[in-house]
Design a protein around this motif. Structure first.
Motif, PDB file in Angstrom:
ATOM      1  N   ASN A 132       0.818  -1.218   0.000  1.00 21.11           N
ATOM      2  CA  ASN A 132       0.000   0.000   0.000  1.00 21.11           C
ATOM      3  C   ASN A 132       0.855   1.273   0.000  1.00 21.11           C
ATOM      4  O   ASN A 132       0.710   2.144   0.854  1.00 21.11           O
ATOM      5  CB  ASN A 132      -0.926   0.041   1.211  1.00 21.11           C
ATOM      6  N   VAL A 133       1.761   1.362  -0.954  1.00 19.89           N
ATOM      7  CA  VAL A 133       2.667   2.507  -0.984  1.00 19.89           C
ATOM      8  C   VAL A 133       2.022   3.674  -1.731  1.00 19.89           C
ATOM      9  O   VAL A 133       1.573   3.526  -2.872  1.00 19.89           O
ATOM     10  CB  VAL A 133       3.993   2.128  -1.670  1.00 19.89           C
ATOM     11  N   ASN A 134       1.925   4.791  -1.031  1.00 20.39           N
ATOM     12  CA  ASN A 134       1.477   6.036  -1.652  1.00 20.39           C
ATOM     13  C   ASN A 134       2.538   7.096  -1.384  1.00 20.39           C
ATOM     14  O   ASN A 134       2.996   7.235  -0.256  1.00 20.39           O
ATOM     15  CB  ASN A 134       0.147   6.499  -1.052  1.00 20.39           C
ATOM     16  N   VAL A 135       2.914   7.835  -2.409  1.00 21.76           N
ATOM     17  CA  VAL A 135       3.920   8.883  -2.234  1.00 21.76           C
ATOM     18  C   VAL A 135       3.363  10.193  -2.760  1.00 21.76           C
ATOM     19  O   VAL A 135       2.714  10.229  -3.816  1.00 21.76           O
ATOM     20  CB  VAL A 135       5.229   8.529  -2.970  1.00 21.76           C
ATOM     21  N   PHE A 136       3.604  11.239  -1.985  1.00 21.48           N
ATOM     22  CA  PHE A 136       3.105  12.565  -2.358  1.00 21.48           C
ATOM     23  C   PHE A 136       4.250  13.563  -2.407  1.00 21.48           C
ATOM     24  O   PHE A 136       5.146  13.531  -1.562  1.00 21.48           O
ATOM     25  CB  PHE A 136       2.094  13.073  -1.319  1.00 21.48           C
ATOM     26  N   TYR A 137       4.206  14.431  -3.413  1.00 22.34           N
ATOM     27  CA  TYR A 137       5.054  15.627  -3.384  1.00 22.34           C
ATOM     28  C   TYR A 137       4.114  16.784  -3.092  1.00 22.34           C
ATOM     29  O   TYR A 137       3.322  17.166  -3.944  1.00 22.34           O
ATOM     30  CB  TYR A 137       5.758  15.832  -4.725  1.00 22.34           C
ATOM     31  N   ASP A 138       4.204  17.330  -1.900  1.00 22.26           N
ATOM     32  CA  ASP A 138       3.195  18.267  -1.407  1.00 22.26           C
ATOM     33  C   ASP A 138       1.816  17.628  -1.553  1.00 22.26           C
ATOM     34  O   ASP A 138       1.582  16.565  -1.025  1.00 22.26           O
ATOM     35  CB  ASP A 138       3.263  19.607  -2.156  1.00 22.26           C
ATOM     36  N   GLU A 139       0.930  18.225  -2.356  1.00 23.09           N
ATOM     37  CA  GLU A 139      -0.406  17.651  -2.490  1.00 23.09           C
ATOM     38  C   GLU A 139      -0.498  16.740  -3.711  1.00 23.09           C
ATOM     39  O   GLU A 139      -1.494  16.076  -3.945  1.00 23.09           O
ATOM     40  CB  GLU A 139      -1.451  18.770  -2.596  1.00 23.09           C
ATOM     41  N   LYS A 140       0.579  16.744  -4.504  1.00 22.23           N
ATOM     42  CA  LYS A 140       0.538  15.983  -5.749  1.00 22.23           C
ATOM     43  C   LYS A 140       0.955  14.544  -5.471  1.00 22.23           C
ATOM     44  O   LYS A 140       2.021  14.298  -4.895  1.00 22.23           O
ATOM     45  CB  LYS A 140       1.502  16.640  -6.736  1.00 22.23           C
ATOM     46  N   GLN A 141       0.081  13.600  -5.876  1.00 18.23           N
ATOM     47  CA  GLN A 141       0.413  12.208  -5.597  1.00 18.23           C
ATOM     48  C   GLN A 141       1.259  11.642  -6.725  1.00 18.23           C
ATOM     49  O   GLN A 141       0.954  11.809  -7.903  1.00 18.23           O
ATOM     50  CB  GLN A 141      -0.862  11.374  -5.443  1.00 18.23           C
ATOM     51  N   ALA A 142       2.351  10.996  -6.361  1.00 17.23           N
ATOM     52  CA  ALA A 142       3.260  10.478  -7.377  1.00 17.23           C
ATOM     53  C   ALA A 142       3.134   8.973  -7.528  1.00 17.23           C
ATOM     54  O   ALA A 142       3.400   8.428  -8.598  1.00 17.23           O
ATOM     55  CB  ALA A 142       4.702  10.838  -7.028  1.00 17.23           C
ATOM     56  N   ILE A 143       2.722   8.286  -6.459  1.00 17.90           N
ATOM     57  CA  ILE A 143       2.596   6.831  -6.520  1.00 17.90           C
ATOM     58  C   ILE A 143       1.284   6.424  -5.846  1.00 17.90           C
ATOM     59  O   ILE A 143       0.948   6.928  -4.763  1.00 17.90           O
ATOM     60  CB  ILE A 143       3.804   6.142  -5.847  1.00 17.90           C
ATOM     61  N   TYR A 144       0.563   5.523  -6.522  1.00 17.02           N
ATOM     62  CA  TYR A 144      -0.751   5.103  -6.020  1.00 17.02           C
ATOM     63  C   TYR A 144      -0.730   3.630  -5.637  1.00 17.02           C
ATOM     64  O   TYR A 144      -0.530   2.770  -6.503  1.00 17.02           O
ATOM     65  CB  TYR A 144      -1.812   5.294  -7.105  1.00 17.02           C
ATOM     66  N   ASP A 145      -0.933   3.348  -4.334  1.00 17.93           N
ATOM     67  CA  ASP A 145      -1.251   1.996  -3.888  1.00 17.93           C
ATOM     68  C   ASP A 145      -0.431   0.883  -4.533  1.00 17.93           C
ATOM     69  O   ASP A 145      -0.986  -0.028  -5.131  1.00 17.93           O
ATOM     70  CB  ASP A 145      -2.725   1.719  -4.184  1.00 17.93           C
ATOM     71  N   VAL A 146       0.870   1.011  -4.409  1.00 17.04           N
ATOM     72  CA  VAL A 146       1.703  -0.014  -5.040  1.00 17.04           C
ATOM     73  C   VAL A 146       1.996  -1.141  -4.062  1.00 17.04           C
ATOM     74  O   VAL A 146       2.291  -0.905  -2.894  1.00 17.04           O
ATOM     75  CB  VAL A 146       3.022   0.615  -5.564  1.00 17.04           C
ATOM     76  N   ASN A 147       1.862  -2.370  -4.526  1.00 21.15           N
ATOM     77  CA  ASN A 147       2.246  -3.553  -3.748  1.00 21.15           C
ATOM     78  C   ASN A 147       3.252  -4.325  -4.572  1.00 21.15           C
ATOM     79  O   ASN A 147       3.011  -4.597  -5.747  1.00 21.15           O
ATOM     80  CB  ASN A 147       1.034  -4.440  -3.480  1.00 21.15           C
ATOM     81  N   LEU A 148       4.397  -4.643  -3.959  1.00 19.10           N
ATOM     82  CA  LEU A 148       5.416  -5.347  -4.738  1.00 19.10           C
ATOM     83  C   LEU A 148       6.352  -6.096  -3.794  1.00 19.10           C
ATOM     84  O   LEU A 148       6.676  -5.619  -2.705  1.00 19.10           O
ATOM     85  CB  LEU A 148       6.213  -4.336  -5.571  1.00 19.10           C
ATOM     86  N   ASP A 149       6.762  -7.285  -4.218  1.00 17.88           N
ATOM     87  CA  ASP A 149       7.790  -8.029  -3.487  1.00 17.88           C
ATOM     88  C   ASP A 149       9.040  -8.086  -4.336  1.00 17.88           C
ATOM     89  O   ASP A 149       8.960  -8.140  -5.561  1.00 17.88           O
ATOM     90  CB  ASP A 149       7.337  -9.475  -3.238  1.00 17.88           C
ATOM     91  N   ILE A 150      10.181  -8.053  -3.661  1.00 14.70           N
ATOM     92  CA  ILE A 150      11.439  -8.289  -4.372  1.00 14.70           C
ATOM     93  C   ILE A 150      12.072  -9.501  -3.720  1.00 14.70           C
ATOM     94  O   ILE A 150      12.341  -9.495  -2.504  1.00 14.70           O
ATOM     95  CB  ILE A 150      12.377  -7.073  -4.292  1.00 14.70           C
ATOM     96  N   GLY A 151      12.281 -10.544  -4.491  1.00 13.34           N
ATOM     97  CA  GLY A 151      12.757 -11.809  -3.933  1.00 13.34           C
ATOM     98  C   GLY A 151      14.246 -11.774  -3.626  1.00 13.34           C
ATOM     99  O   GLY A 151      14.986 -10.940  -4.151  1.00 13.34           O
ATOM    100  N   THR A 152      14.668 -12.693  -2.766  1.00 15.85           N
ATOM    101  CA  THR A 152      16.076 -12.768  -2.419  1.00 15.85           C
ATOM    102  C   THR A 152      16.895 -13.155  -3.648  1.00 15.85           C
ATOM    103  O   THR A 152      16.522 -14.057  -4.392  1.00 15.85           O
ATOM    104  CB  THR A 152      16.277 -13.826  -1.314  1.00 15.85           C
ATOM    105  N   ASN A 153      18.006 -12.439  -3.854  1.00 13.86           N
ATOM    106  CA  ASN A 153      18.903 -12.658  -4.991  1.00 13.86           C
ATOM    107  C   ASN A 153      18.173 -12.577  -6.335  1.00 13.86           C
ATOM    108  O   ASN A 153      18.527 -13.263  -7.290  1.00 13.86           O
ATOM    109  CB  ASN A 153      19.624 -14.002  -4.877  1.00 13.86           C
TER     110      ASN A 153
END
Lengths: 429, 293
Positions: B50-71
């Motif tokens: 559930n990653v959301n990123v904002f620059y001030d009021e401007k949203q740059a990333i919406y609801d991201v879900n991601l796994d990064i596996g080992t190696n």
């Protein structure tokens, strides 16, 4: 308008001549202003160097002085007080009469007036202080200072403007020229000018006191303003949140840089002297005041230097896990240092030439002693120049010009140092 | 966060950056969307939820879900301004240095939530290293560049230990043979490709578990690029790597899985081969076939 419309190229050609003329005029304005600037510098330098170089030399008369106990009024040569209080003028006067073979009261008086007996006496006093046992009751050679009128007259003999203007009587004039021809009266470099403090007599006055005063002033100024200025700049650039308060601080710092320096002098008078009761006329207080003046310059230039450090370097360090302090100390500060040093040296050079704030805290006093520390009363180079020029004595005016030369030399050295520091420490990335 | 404002802002962004060919889908997905493909994996080194990123009021990333596996090497691709770099910089909290940036969501590095404000970024960045777009060696010697990380973290007690770390790191970065005779010359004197490998050596000198690479080859020529790609391949045996790239060929060559970002949304995550041959989502297909970008 004619019935046939003009082609573009014709329209362009029509205005071309006008444009070229405007271009030439524009260039000419630039060249004229450069020329005017160069002319001013040239005039300033020829004028000051021409007058100032005279101040470094003086005319001396080679005298054989008999240092006998009776005339010196010394009974015990191991007694320091007796050596200090001995009658040096007496022995000098006697050898002056002998040298000019002056007979009779009137002639003796004329001869006496050609030599600065007191100043010459100090030279002898200095020698005896070092080694009384070997010198007393012997004959010694001393280059005696001539009276400043003699020096003034001889220096202007070759001057096409007003050569040979003098107030001497015929006997004195004859003596002077005889001595010059005999090679006994010579123009030499006046080392006393570099080694002595201020004096009421122009022939004895030296620049050492003012130079040391300025040195201690700059020392205090540097020790205070550099660390404070750099810390303030680092905090404002790296740590302070960007909000109304920091904006206000920034505006205030920029305003401080534009405050007339005499106001800082008043501030110093009110705070350091009146409130804290620090000693008047000292480099310590002068340095405090000049620090206030130099701080805005240092903060502004340091902030610019910190801003110029590429963000990629900061990112690289942060990316490796460096803390904020490590990023600042290991990367930002070394890269910003040349800019910071340049700003500091330029600020200090300004402080070196500053006189108005020092007036306020009593550094315009007559101080013959050479200061040995930051709490000794002292004067500074610009103040010394001001005082000497104010003096009606022609000898002092010459000294003032010489002092200006010294001040200029110091300023040029400091500016060269700033350029060198920038070149030397600058690293490419 | 007020959902109304969020939706409105999202709508604005979509309207402003409306792509010529794929706009309709983007607009449909303005407030709710689902990542297609396989965003999760079993042996996750890092898990973002559930990653959301904002620059001030401007949203740059919406609801991201991601796994990064080992190696595993995960490539993040997408058109400019799609938020892939912003997302990458969240993984070691580099966005902390930007005042106006606000990051919401959970970032697990193994079991630890690294987005927790109590989490100290210093040890985090020692575990998650980063290589930047432009080679940015310190204006110091090659040796000092590599030794800087171990020095500030106190990884070497003796000079000989430090020498060993420096040599190992440079060897792993494939730079040792080229620089071993001039370790004490400035790192800025190297060529662009060498500088970037020096930056990689500097990063692996603190033995991180994850390496983030933000378009590491965009400033390099093809030969230097090939060397870096080779290096990424070798490094993937020991490290978990997340790489942002503009070059689809590069993503295809070096990564195991590929994540396609579009206007702040994670559209599709799949095995790299599948993404480039038979993508699930129309937008991904449009992008990789060069219809926009």
């Amino acid at each position: 308008m004619t019935d046939k419309p003009l082609k573009t190229i014709d329209r362009v050609n029509r205005t071309l001549g006008k444009r070229h003329r405007a271009e030439k005029r524009f260039r000419l304005y630039g060249m004229l202003s450069i020329g005017f600037g160069l002319l001013c510098v040239l005039f300033l330098f020829t004028n000051i160097i021409g007058k100032g170089l005279n101040g470094f030399t003086y005319h001396f008369l080679e005298l054989q002085v008999e240092l006998d106990r009776e005339t010196l009024e010394i009974t015990d040569i191991t007694n320091e007080n007796q050596i200090l209080a001995a009658n040096y003028s007496g022995v000098v006067k006697r050898s002056v009469y002998e040298f000019f073979e002056a007979q009779g009261r009137k002639n003796k008086a004329s001869a006496r007036k050609l030599i600065a007996t007191e100043g010459t006496g100090y030279i002898l006093q200095g020698r005896l202080k070092e080694n009384a046992e070997d010198l007393v009751d012997t004959q010694t050679t001393v280059w005696a200072l001539v009276d400043d009128k003699v020096d003034f007259y001889l220096k202007r003999l070759g001057d096409p403007g007003e050569p040979g203007k003098h107030e001497f009587n015929e006997q004195q004039l004859q003596w002077i020229h005889e001595a010059v021809e005999a090679g006994k009266l010579k123009r030499k470099i006046n080392w006393a000018f570099f080694n002595a403090g201020d004096s009421a007599h122009s022939e004895e006055a030296g620049i050492r006191g003012a130079v040391m005063g300025s040195f201690y002033l700059l020392l205090v100024t540097f020790c205070l303003s550099f660390p404070i200025g750099v810390s303030a700049a680092i905090y404002l650039e790296e740590y302070a949140p960007k909000n109304k308060w920091t904006d206000l601080i920034e505006v205030n710092i920029n305003n401080l840089a534009a405050v007339p320096s005499i106001i800082f002098g008043l501030l110093g008078l009110a705070i350091f002297l009146a409130f804290f009761g620090l000693p008047r006329s000292t480099p310590l207080v002068g340095g405090f005041v000049l620090s206030l003046m130099t701080l805005p310059t240092i903060i502004i230039s340091s902030r610019a230097a910190i801003k110029a450090v590429p963000p990629s370097i900061r990112q690289a360090a942060y990316g490796l896990g460096a803390s904020k302090m490590q990023v600042t100390l290991h990367h930002v500060l070394p890269l910003a240092m040349p800019g910071m040093l340049t700003g500091t040296i330029i600020g200090l050079a300004q402080a070196l030439g500053e006189s108005a704030p020092l007036l306020m805290i009593g550094m315009a006093a007559f101080i013959p002693e050479i200061p040995a520390g930051v709490t000794d009363p002292a004067t500074a180079l610009p103040m010394q120049i001001f005082q000497w020029f104010r003096n009606a004595d022609a000898g002092f005016n010459e000294k003032a010009s010489a002092a200006i030369l010294i001040l200029l030399v110091f300023l040029i050295i400091m500016n060269a140092l700033a350029v060198w520091a920038r070149r030397r420490l600058e690293r490419r990335w | 966060m007020n959902t109304n404002v969020m939706t409105e802002t999202a709508g604005d962004i979509v309207a402003e950056n409306k792509p010529v060919t794929a706009d309709t889908i983007a607009e449909q997905n303005a407030d709710a969307y689902e990542t297609v493909g396989n965003a999760f994996c079993d042996q996750a080194k890092m898990s973002m939820r559930n990653v959301n990123v904002f620059y001030d009021e401007k949203q740059a990333i919406y609801d991201v879900n991601l796994d990064i596996g080992t190696n595993e090497v995960v490539a993040m691709i997408g058109p400019s301004g799609c938020g892939k770099s912003t997302f990458l910089r969240c993984l070691n909290r580099m966005n902390d240095t930007i005042d106006i940036c606000r990051v919401e969501g959970q970032f697990y590095l193994e079991d630890q939530d690294i987005n927790d404000k109590k989490m100290d970024v210093v040890p985090l960045r020692a575990r998650v290293g980063m290589v930047f777009q432009k080679p940015n060696p310190f204006p110091k010697s090659i040796y000092d560049n590599v030794a800087y990380g171990p020095r500030i973290h106190g990884l070497a007690d003796r000079r000989s230990d430090l020498d060993e770390i420096v040599e190992n790191s440079l060897q792993k970065a494939g730079l040792w043979a080229e620089v071993k005779d001039r370790l004490h010359q400035p790192g800025t004197g190297l060529s662009g490709g060498q500088q970037q490998r020096l930056c990689i050596a500097r990063t692996i000198a603190v033995s991180p578990e994850v390496i983030l690479m933000d378009e590491p080859c965009s400033a390099l020529d093809p030969i230097a690029t090939a060397k870096i790609e080779e290096l990424i391949d070798e490094l993937s045996q020991n490290y978990t790597i997340a790489i942002v790239t503009h070059s689809m060929q590069q993503a295809a060559r070096v990564s195991h899985r590929t994540a396609y970002f579009h206007l702040g949304k994670l559209i599709e995550v799949n095995e790299t081969e599948k993404v480039f041959t038979n993508p699930d989502h129309e937008l991904t297909e449009a992008y990789i076939t060069g219809r926009f970008g």
